[in-house]
Enzyme design. Structure first.
Site, mmCIF file in Angstrom:
data_model
loop_
_atom_site.group_PDB
_atom_site.id
_atom_site.type_symbol
_atom_site.label_atom_id
_atom_site.label_comp_id
_atom_site.label_asym_id
_atom_site.label_seq_id
_atom_site.Cartn_x
_atom_site.Cartn_y
_atom_site.Cartn_z
ATOM 1 N N HIS A 55 1.200 -0.388 1.755
ATOM 2 C CA HIS A 55 0.090 0.478 1.336
ATOM 3 C C HIS A 55 -1.085 0.395 2.300
ATOM 4 C CE1 HIS A 55 2.046 1.529 -2.352
ATOM 5 N NE2 HIS A 55 2.131 0.265 -2.716
ATOM 6 N N ASP A 105 10.841 0.378 -1.539
ATOM 7 C CA ASP A 105 10.002 -0.135 -2.620
ATOM 8 C C ASP A 105 9.800 0.972 -3.670
ATOM 9 O OD1 ASP A 105 7.720 -2.478 -3.050
ATOM 10 O OD2 ASP A 105 7.063 -0.529 -3.814
ATOM 11 N N HIS A 107 7.155 1.994 -4.922
ATOM 12 C CA HIS A 107 5.932 2.758 -4.647
ATOM 13 C C HIS A 107 5.961 3.348 -3.237
ATOM 14 C CE1 HIS A 107 4.967 -0.414 -7.630
ATOM 15 N NE2 HIS A 107 4.337 0.580 -8.227
ATOM 16 N N ASP A 167 10.960 -3.832 -6.626
ATOM 17 C CA ASP A 167 10.379 -3.397 -7.910
ATOM 18 C C ASP A 167 11.109 -2.156 -8.430
ATOM 19 O OD1 ASP A 167 7.204 -2.398 -6.306
ATOM 20 O OD2 ASP A 167 9.301 -2.088 -5.717
HETATM 21 N N1 LIG Z 1 -0.550 -1.508 -14.257
HETATM 22 C C1 LIG Z 1 -0.249 -1.974 -12.904
HETATM 23 C C2 LIG Z 1 -0.774 -0.984 -11.878
HETATM 24 C C3 LIG Z 1 -0.433 -1.480 -10.493
HETATM 25 N N2 LIG Z 1 -0.983 -0.576 -9.482
HETATM 26 C C4 LIG Z 1 -0.826 -1.087 -8.116
HETATM 27 C C5 LIG Z 1 0.628 -1.063 -7.685
HETATM 28 C C6 LIG Z 1 0.755 -1.728 -6.329
HETATM 29 C C7 LIG Z 1 2.200 -1.815 -5.873
HETATM 30 C C8 LIG Z 1 2.320 -2.701 -4.640
HETATM 31 C C9 LIG Z 1 3.724 -2.638 -4.005
HETATM 32 O O1 LIG Z 1 4.719 -3.096 -4.923
HETATM 33 O O2 LIG Z 1 4.061 -1.316 -3.627
HETATM 34 C C10 LIG Z 1 3.752 -3.545 -2.757
HETATM 35 F F1 LIG Z 1 4.971 -3.494 -2.208
HETATM 36 F F2 LIG Z 1 2.861 -3.136 -1.862
HETATM 37 F F3 LIG Z 1 3.471 -4.803 -3.085
HETATM 38 ZN ZN LIG Z 2 5.948 -1.508 -5.022
#
Ligand SMILES: NCCCNCCCCCC(O)(O)C(F)(F)F
Ligand SMILES: [Zn+2]
Length: 343
Positions: free
Chosen positions: A159, A195, A197, A284
């Site tokens: 990110h 991933d 995200h 994830d």
């Molecule tokens: N209620 C929880 C909301 C979380 N919002 C942020 C999500 C971040 C994901 C991070 C990721 O898993 O993409 C990385 F690989 F970068 F670590």
């Molecule tokens: Zn992630």
């Protein structure tokens, strides 16, 4: 498969995260990397080596100098204000607010971050630079002849954009590795982000380039973080048009849908003629992940590794996300073992 790992990751340990309207312990904890390392050892994946230092130059090949200097000085400046708690932004430079970079650390904290879930702490700089060194040491070994290597990177990176942190990420380890592979002679490098995200940071860094192909399979940004990037119509710009592929999948998508998207992505990597592959390996996508909504089971990660091996490319895995801490080790090592079994 060789693993590169640094204990310095432990220095990144945020106190709390805003979750479901209240402050709770951070999802992105040191225990994640500890569990992955334990599985690497327990499953006898291969040797574990520590990183060598690479300095700031390779980081500055993909990140803006002002942003890097901010990260380097933020905690000391924050402490000088008498604050000993995590440095988090209270607002953002949003539409029609001035775009100038603030002088003060509190303003820069807002300017150089995209969310309030990425705490800067006393150890962040050391942990983030060590994570980048882990990825760069993996590049050294790949250039040195290893067919595949696992960079056990924490904090994660995908990110982090040219000039902002977010999503628990400070330096974009996968982008730094891809750029280092280019600088060391690979003409075309593919970065595949599996991933849950979208890797908005990696896309941001390479969006205008045709020498690095970026592909991401992720939860649809219409409902999933990071919301503002990761749509299928983002195909690159200028020189980079046609070298960016997003595969957004509806939250709750089934495993076969996910693997169909993977096969489409692998086809594009083969067509591109990549000479090396960097995988942003987040697990994830696991059915039991607490913040994500795909359905891969632990055995599916073996299949993922085997499919990636089919490309027959020198491959560098960078750890990204995965928050079901109990199974994270087996999920990650299944990808790596599945890859090796087909290499
Ligand atoms: N209620 C929880 C909301 C979380 N919002 C942020 C999500 C971040 C994901 C991070 C990721 O898993 O993409 C990385 F690989 F970068 F670590
Ligand atoms: Zn992630």
């Amino acid at each position: 498969m060789l693993t590169i790992y640094s204990d310095s990751h432990r220095l990144q340990h945020g106190r709390s995260e805003l979750i479901d309207g209240t402050l709770k312990p951070c999802f992105e904890t040191p225990s994640r990397a500890d569990m992955v390392l334990a599985a690497v050892r327990q499953r006898d994946l291969g040797d574990v080596a520590h990183p060598r230092r690479h300095g700031l130059e390779p980081i500055l090949r993909v990140h803006d100098e002002g942003y890097v200097r901010f990260l380097e000085t933020a905690w000391q400046r924050w402490s000088e204000m008498g604050r000993d708690y995590d440095a988090l932004p209270k607002m953002w430079q949003i539409r029609r607010l001035r775009e100038a970079v603030p002088e003060h650390v509190e303003g820069q904290l807002c300017y150089y971050s995209m969310d309030c879930g990425t705490p800067i702490t006393a150890g962040t700089w050391q942990a983030a630079t060590a994570s980048s060194d882990v990825a760069l040491t993996a590049v050294d070994r790949l250039i040195g002849g290893e067919r595949a290597i696992f960079a056990l990177t924490r904090p994660p990176g995908h990110h982090a954009a040219r000039d902002y942190c977010g999503g628990y990420c400070f330096f974009n380890n996968a982008a730094i590795a891809a750029q280092a592979l280019r600088d060391r002679g690979a003409h075309r490098v593919a970065v595949l982000d599996v991933d849950y995200h979208h890797g908005n940071g990696t896309q941001d860094i390479f969006y205008h380039r045709s020498d690095v192909l970026f592909l991401s399979i992720h939860g649809d940004p219409r409902t999933e973080y990071p919301f503002f990037l990761g749509f299928a119509d983002e195909k690159g710009e200028g020189e980079g048009l046609g070298y960016n592929f997003n595969f957004p999948l509806a939250a709750g998508s089934c495993v076969s849908t996910w693997f169909f998207a993977l096969d489409c992505a692998l086809e594009q990597i083969a067509r591109f003629g990549a000479e090396a592959l960097v995988v942003s390996l987040g697990v994830d996508t696991f059915e039991g992940d607490p913040i994500s909504r795909f359905q891969l089971g632990t055995p599916d990660f073996v299949t993922l590794g085997a499919r990636l091996a089919g490309l027959k490319l020198p491959t560098l895995f960078c750890l990204e996300g995965g928050y079901a801490v109990g199974p994270i080790g087996d999920n990650v090592v299944n990808v790596l073992a599945g890859f090796e079994a087909r290499s």
